[in-house]
Design an enzyme around this catalytic site. Structure first.
Site, PDB file in Angstrom:
ATOM      1  N   TYR A 174       0.821  -1.208   0.000  1.00 21.35           N
ATOM      2  CA  TYR A 174       0.000   0.000   0.000  1.00 21.35           C
ATOM      3  C   TYR A 174       0.858   1.262   0.000  1.00 21.35           C
ATOM      4  O   TYR A 174       0.415   2.311  -0.462  1.00 21.35           O
ATOM      5  CB  TYR A 174      -0.896   0.041   1.248  1.00 21.35           C
ATOM      6  N   LYS A 192       3.220 -15.214   1.782  1.00 20.98           N
ATOM      7  CA  LYS A 192       3.343 -15.881   0.476  1.00 20.98           C
ATOM      8  C   LYS A 192       4.844 -16.114   0.276  1.00 20.98           C
ATOM      9  O   LYS A 192       5.448 -15.643  -0.693  1.00 20.98           O
ATOM     10  CB  LYS A 192       2.718 -14.985  -0.614  1.00 20.98           C
ATOM     11  N   ASP A 241      -3.068 -18.000   0.001  1.00 22.79           N
ATOM     12  CA  ASP A 241      -4.111 -18.658  -0.803  1.00 22.79           C
ATOM     13  C   ASP A 241      -4.767 -19.779   0.007  1.00 22.79           C
ATOM     14  O   ASP A 241      -5.994 -19.919   0.050  1.00 22.79           O
ATOM     15  CB  ASP A 241      -3.556 -19.170  -2.150  1.00 22.79           C
ATOM     16  N   ASP A 278      -6.283  -7.020   4.246  1.00 23.87           N
ATOM     17  CA  ASP A 278      -7.456  -6.373   3.654  1.00 23.87           C
ATOM     18  C   ASP A 278      -8.381  -7.437   3.066  1.00 23.87           C
ATOM     19  O   ASP A 278      -9.598  -7.448   3.314  1.00 23.87           O
ATOM     20  CB  ASP A 278      -6.980  -5.397   2.561  1.00 23.87           C
ATOM     21  N   ASP A 285     -12.218  -9.202   4.660  1.00 27.71           N
ATOM     22  CA  ASP A 285     -13.512  -9.198   3.967  1.00 27.71           C
ATOM     23  C   ASP A 285     -14.081 -10.613   3.856  1.00 27.71           C
ATOM     24  O   ASP A 285     -15.287 -10.831   4.032  1.00 27.71           O
ATOM     25  CB  ASP A 285     -13.386  -8.596   2.553  1.00 27.71           C
TER      26      ASP A 285
HETATM   27  C1  IPM Z   1     -10.312  -1.243   4.457  1.00 28.51           C
HETATM   28  C2  IPM Z   1     -10.602  -0.594   3.131  1.00 28.51           C
HETATM   29  C3  IPM Z   1      -9.474   0.365   2.761  1.00 28.51           C
HETATM   30  C4  IPM Z   1      -8.195  -0.454   2.664  1.00 28.51           C
HETATM   31  C5  IPM Z   1      -9.721   1.191   1.489  1.00 28.51           C
HETATM   32  C6  IPM Z   1     -10.999   1.982   1.560  1.00 28.51           C
HETATM   33  C7  IPM Z   1      -8.557   2.083   1.158  1.00 28.51           C
HETATM   34  O1  IPM Z   1     -10.817  -1.561   2.162  1.00 28.51           O
HETATM   35  O2  IPM Z   1     -10.154  -0.509   5.456  1.00 28.51           O
HETATM   36  O3  IPM Z   1     -10.260  -2.466   4.518  1.00 28.51           O
HETATM   37  O4  IPM Z   1      -7.919  -1.064   1.614  1.00 28.51           O
HETATM   38  O5  IPM Z   1      -7.454  -0.492   3.644  1.00 28.51           O
HETATM   39 MG    MG Z   2     -10.925  -3.532   2.908  1.00 27.19          MG
END
Ligand code: IPM
Ligand code: MG
Length: 361
Positions: A141, A192, A224, A248, A252
């Site tokens: 990032y 990885k 993975d 990240d 999710d």
């Molecule tokens: C998160 C979000 C952010 C990230 C975005 C909005 C930049 O997806 O906080 O997980 O990738 O960190």
């Molecule tokens: Mg995110």
């Protein structure tokens, strides 16, 4: 006790969910007779529109003068064509970096009331309780060099750099090991290292640290495989530690185990436990302004704020219990609605949690 919380609602559903988070914060403030002062500021697209900068200097200054920051969400199609440095997301990354919030804690907790809302079968997710510790201010990032260039062939190329230094790995590793000590004493480091040098070093540093934490059983997993294991046998995990981008993605995936990404809170901490608290989900432009977003990830982030930055674990538990009671009553926003439950709006959900906090002693 006078404490100050700086609130950055952000874009799209950001202000709607933040109102509910602040309702709950104020309810705790009143119930425990605290003197928490709430101030508001700008971040993301709204900051860009108002000041020409998605993370204005005043926002950083006010954040530094607070005990904690509560943030909604940033971004949306309106700003998608902005110059890269001016994108709302860049504002979020800049505040994380400026405040050195290197440890992002994302607790993946299964409320038993929401088992039916999960995408997995109940037997896989009952008692699920995972803590993802994501490195937040390094890795791909932020790695330089980055950008676009024109190749000799005339073709355009985009490029980024993934790097981690030993000290960057160690400081987030320490948070993860210490969290594991307070929980199930199992730490899984995700990398990885079969392909990427930065993560070969990641694995080495995390392994070397295990001598300092003999009670924690350490395992390693390629990312993975970790993604697959999270949806095939999630109960094997206690604490997961990983880099910025893998964290990240894995958070999710994990959010869906709990029923909805609208349930996943986060705390981003520096070494002094100063923290910024935000739901893990985005700004959901498609449902903005409709009062249908799930405010629980934000409300649960307020709980983390009390736990980590204000040193008030009891207040955190009170909020978490209040959320549980509201779910017991069958209240659900659209994203977690299942048979025999009651559809409520964003503000009804927030008010229900607030009322619970007022009545339960
Ligand atoms: C998160 C979000 C952010 C990230 C975005 C909005 C930049 O997806 O906080 O997980 O990738 O960190
Ligand atoms: Mg995110």
């Amino acid at each position: 006790m006078t404490k100050s919380v700086y609130v950055l609602p952000g874009d799209n559903i950001g202000p709607e969910i933040i109102s509910e988070g602040v309702k709950v914060l104020e309810a705790v403030n009143e119930r425990l007779d605290l003197e928490i002062k709430v101030r508001y500021g700008l971040i993301g697209g709204r900051a860009l529109d108002a000041t020409g900068d998605p993370c204005p200097p005043e926002t950083l200054m006010e954040a530094r003068n607070s005990d904690a920051v509560l943030l909604g969400a940033v971004g949306g199609p309106k700003w998608d064509d902005c110059e890269r440095e001016m994108r709302p997301e860049k504002g979020l990354l800049r505040i994380r970096q400026a405040l050195n919030l290197f440890a992002n804690l994302r607790p993946v907790i299964m409320f038993p009331q929401l088992v039916a809302a999960s995408s997995l079968k109940p037997s896989f997710i009952e008692d699920l309780d995972i803590l993802i510790v994501r490195e937040l201010v390094g890795g791909i990032y932020f790695g330089e060099p980055r950008g676009f260039r024109i190749l000799e062939s005339g073709e355009k190329e985009g490029f980024n750099t993934l790097k981690y230094s030993e000290s960057e790995i160690r400081r987030v590793g320490k948070i993860a090991y210490e969290a594991a000590m307070k929980r199930g004493k199992r730490l899984c480091s995700v990398d990885k290292s079969n392909v990427l040098e930065a993560t070969i070093l990641w694995r080495q540093v995390i392994s070397d640290m295990s001598a300092e934490y003999p009670d924690v059983s350490l395992s390693h997993m390629y990312v993975d495989n970790a993604a697959m294991q999270l949806v095939s046998k999630p109960s094997q995990f206690d604490v997961i530690v990983t880099g910025n981008m893998f964290g990240d993605i894995l958070s999710d995936i994990s959010a869906m185990l709990t029923g909805s990404i609208g349930m996943l809170p986060s705390a981003s901490l520096n070494e002094k436990a100063f923290g910024m608290y935000e739901p893990c989900h985005g700004s959901a432009p498609d449902i903005a302004g409709q009062n249908i977003a799930n405010p629980l990830a934000t409300i649960l982030s307020v709980a983390l704020l009390f736990r980590y930055s204000l040193g008030m674990p009891d207040a955190a538990v009170a909020i978490e219990d209040a959320v549980g009671k509201v779910l017991d009553r069958g209240f659900r926003t659209r994203d977690i609605l299942t048979d025999d439950t009651i559809l409520v709006s964003t503000s009804e959900m927030g008010s229900a949690v607030m009322e619970e906090l007022k009545v339960t002693k």
